[in-house]
Enzyme design. Sequence first.
Site, PDB file in Angstrom:
ATOM      1  N   GLY A 136       0.665  -1.357  -0.025  1.00  0.00           N
ATOM      2  CA  GLY A 136       0.063   0.069  -0.035  1.00  0.00           C
ATOM      3  C   GLY A 136       0.734   1.148   0.127  1.00  0.00           C
ATOM      4  O   GLY A 136       2.079   1.459  -0.425  1.00  0.00           O
ATOM      5  N   SER A 137       0.461   2.573   0.494  1.00  0.00           N
ATOM      6  CA  SER A 137       0.713   3.638   0.376  1.00  0.00           C
ATOM      7  C   SER A 137       2.116   4.088   0.865  1.00  0.00           C
ATOM      8  O   SER A 137       2.505   5.273   0.902  1.00  0.00           O
ATOM      9  CB  SER A 137      -0.324   4.640   0.838  1.00  0.00           C
ATOM     10  OG  SER A 137      -1.382   4.589  -0.043  1.00  0.00           O
TER      11      SER A 137
END
Length: 704
Positions: free
Chosen positions: A394-395
């Site tokens: 993810g981020s």
Amino acid sequence: MGKKKKTNRSQIPFRLNILFIFVFLLFSLLILQLGVVQILNGEEAQKEIDQTESSRAYLSVPRGLMYDRFGKLILDNESTRSITYTPPKNGHSAEERLNIAKKLATFITMEEDQEALASMIRERDKKEYWYLFHAKEAAKRLSDKEKEMDSGDQYQAMLDKIKQEDYNEFDWSDPNLLNVVAIKKELDAATEFTPHIVKNEGVTEKEYAMVSEHLYELEGIDATIDWNRVSKVEDTLSTFIGNISTTDQGIPQDNEDYYLTRGYSRNDRVGTSGLEEEYEENLRGQKKVVEFTTNNNNEIVGQKTINDGQSGNDLVLTVDIELQQAVDQIVQEELEKYIESNPYENRFMEDAMVVMMDPQTGEVLAMSGAAYDKEKGEVYDEGYRTIYNTNVPGSVVKGATVLAGLDSGVISPGEHLYDSPLHIAGSKDISSWKTMHSISDIEAIEQSSNIYMSKIAIRLAGADYQAGQPLRNFDFSAFQTLRNYYSQFGLGVKTGIDLPYEAPGLIGSSPNAANLLFLAFGQYDTYTTLQLAQYVSTVANDGYRVRPHLVKEIRQANGSKEKLGPVVNTIETDVLNKIEMKQDYIERVQTGFRRVITQGTASSQWSSNSHQVAAKTGTAQNMVSTDNGLKETYNLSLIGYAPYDNPEVAFAIIVPRTGTGNDQHGIHHNIGNKIINKYFELKEKRSEGQSDDNSDQSTNAQSE
């Protein structure tokens, strides 16, 4: 006066003559003695030389110990009673070994449980036992061609012709027979002059005493003290400490030549995983060498120690074992609590992983992996998942994406881009967790904008975006360009940790151009928790990527467990590479990470933490295949470091496949807050001399 000088000169030749005569007599006596030895005693001396032979035995020594970074003993050698067998020159015959086994079987039992005892006996062992009593009959079964084979192949051919009905003339349900054959099997594995362990587990005090009292009738048998590996901290760190082989297993058969050429015996215990394997050469020590002199009857007529040997070197680890134990407990408790709080939503969850390290040196402070057993409803330790398991993170990768954009020139420092959903033909729509309108690079990190990262990726590929259309003029080499930037931080490449194995991560293989955009915000390639820890450490360390390591020092064993020996080697900081970009760019990402905590996506979860943490959150969709189709789950991740202005600890957390219900964004923050608080709590206690577990030990375990 002149007359006196003349008298002195006349005396000098006379003295020289006396000296010459004396020297001549000495040489004559020496020549006479040599003649006597050569002519009269030479034949007898040569016979004595011919009748003796020297052989060397290499005896194992205790393995090196392991300590934590503060000198607390975590892996020890525990003394244990042992029964050994040392064959003479050229060994005993099979019949002699059987007789020894029968005698020894009256004093020891290889396994108390008959089923376990029976499992020790293979079919080959039964055939060899039958052969001892029917050698002539077995030889008659050979064909003329088989009789021309060498002895080894001929023996195997005879065994192959022994049938089940042959060896079943013996009662293999008889525990006494099984015990004898099990003992003989160990005797058969021994080599001359080298002690071979017959039994070193579960030797009772009575067995030890009985064997000791009857050594006179047990040729080659001895009752000695051996050692076994024992953890002083139970299972903590066990998956990284690793294992060693048993004497039955010995050296790995698939790498036998490697070990034999380095002085190992086939039944030596060696490291088979973890640090035990990685530092085998340091931990094994130097064997004791004894030279035996035997006569023509293979009787030992003399022995001397050639080398006293040296116990294996000790390892001082980088790990803070008190912190490690606390992190293990935190991760396990949070995982169990989170699953049980919503069992249905979190039914696909099974693990949580954490790595903590010093970003300046690469010293690993703690590595923890917790796994959930759904059937038992219990959580247990599986720390190896931090280096084996890979997940889409993810981020958290957005810091690296921004740096790739800045360094490649596709964005400029402070440049604003408009955050609104992207609609690309052939791909699902891309949007941020909220519409952010016009944002800068730092704000894109602070607020975790997927769109800002996607637009960096589009520019890297030189593509044209039109809503509802495929990406035009897309340069697929941008995949490699972005991955090259990521690899500078350790993403998608091995970290170089001092363990025998680590996963490099998985690279997505779909040719869809839109996947470059997903890669840019962490939803395409997969990484290990350790790779994420190295990545955030590189950001914290102003762009220097250092190799993580678990061993801090190698020290010479000194016979004391309370006082460390001299340093043999110090594992220095190993800088793998320096990020080749402007320092101002790295500082912008550092600022973004700090603002994530102070005013960004993690501000509410970290508002009460006082340790000046910089961090980045991540959430990645993870589809799970079930009998009823694909189900949506989330991988939650968190990376960070502290203090922001002078980083001394970095961390990475991954919790895969969490549920989609309420509070799915909580567990990684709970773990993060607790492990950071514990780190600084222990640091403060140690500065005040209050740490219960380590204060005394770190004082006692000093170097010589």
